[in-house]
Design an enzyme around this catalytic site. Structure first.
Site, PDB file in Angstrom:
ATOM      1  N   SER A   1       0.810  -1.215   0.000  1.00 38.72           N
ATOM      2  CA  SER A   1       0.000   0.000   0.000  1.00 38.72           C
ATOM      3  C   SER A   1       0.847   1.269   0.000  1.00 38.72           C
ATOM      4  CB  SER A   1      -0.936   0.009   1.216  1.00 38.72           C
ATOM      5  OG  SER A   1      -0.199   0.044   2.428  1.00 38.72           O
TER       6      SER A   1
ATOM      7  N   GLU B   1       1.905  -0.468  10.222  1.00 40.09           N
ATOM      8  CA  GLU B   1       2.506  -1.759   9.886  1.00 40.09           C
ATOM      9  C   GLU B   1       2.647  -2.659  11.115  1.00 40.09           C
ATOM     10  OE1 GLU B   1       2.930  -2.311   6.772  1.00 40.09           O
ATOM     11  OE2 GLU B   1       2.694  -0.256   6.047  1.00 40.09           O
TER      12      GLU B   1
END
Length: 254
Positions: free
Chosen positions: A93, A170
């Site tokens: 992403s 993350e």
């Protein structure tokens, strides 16, 4: 070596053509409007997306960003290893939605890593009841993976806040690796364009990464990607945005 079309069929990465081949009752077709995509997903996922959370003072691009929901020990370790400029390598992403301020970018290839759809997403592109699938990297000496590295903007305080955001974003990716970027997927004659770029990787260590899903058939991955929706949006949106960047950049992978 393969073109981006081969990339989507070869490295167990599901492209739009593979989604067309999904034969289940939730078969996803590339041209279905976004509203129809949401209809395939659970009501719970849509409700979770609409809850909203506080945003950073820097305006990070996630309406559910929570700076307290991260591993501060990992953040401190990253900061200790980066005393000067900080670069972050994106292969998923981050390719299309970095969501933070940066001063510069470098495009390139990393060697010895293969992009795969083996990570479950319960915080961005799915929920605990129905996880999405996102890409991660696995070590493979014969492979190269294309991506974009970003040089973090600002002074150390701003860079720390950016890394704090990235550690939250993350947080399901349990390994921090420093990678070297090359300007070509071909080893002979390739030029090093950047060293020591921070990269977030989700491993198969289920104690540290309980959302790891691992390999599955193309049909299974396609079905899951077509149905899942999380706080950051439909899983299919994640796929098609990444596909668009790779095509635009003319990426080649093996």
């Amino acid at each position: 070596m393969s073109s981006v079309g081969g990339f989507f069929s070869n490295n167990t990465v599901v492209g739009s053509a593979l989604l067309h081949r999904c034969r289940s009752t939730v078969c996803f077709i590339r041209n279905i409007p976004q509203g129809r995509i949401l209809a395939f997903s659970s009501r719970m996922a849509v409700e979770e997306r609409q809850k909203g959370q506080p945003t950073s003072s820097l305006g990070f691009h996630h309406d559910h960003y929570d700076p307290e929901d991260l591993n501060h020990s990992l953040l401190d370790a990253v900061l200790e290893g980066n005393q000067d400029e900080i670069w972050v390598f994106g292969f998923g992403s981050l390719l299309h939605t970095p969501g933070f301020e940066y001063e510069d970018t470098q495009r390139g290839y990393i060697r010895g890593w293969k992009r795969v759809w083996w990570q479950g997403s319960t915080d961005h592109r799915g929920t605990e009841r129905f996880p999405g699938r996102t890409v991660t990297l696995v070590e493979d000496g014969e492979s190269v993976t294309y991506g974009v590295a970003y040089k973090l903007a600002g002074d150390m305080d701003q860079q720390r806040e950016t890394l704090q955001y990235l550690e939250w974003r993350e947080k399901q990716y349990d390994r921090r690796e420093y990678v070297t970027l090359y300007d070509s997927p071909v080893i002979r004659g390739a030029r090093t364009v950047l060293e020591n770029a921070l990269c977030y990787i989700a491993t198969d260590d289920t104690e540290k990464n309980p959302n790891y899903l691992g390999p599955a058939s193309l049909h299974e991955i396609a079905t899951q990607v077509s149905k899942a929706v999380g706080p950051s949006g439909p899983n299919s949106e994640y796929l098609f945005k990444m596909e668009a960047v790779l095509k635009e950049h003319g990426a080649e992978e093996s």
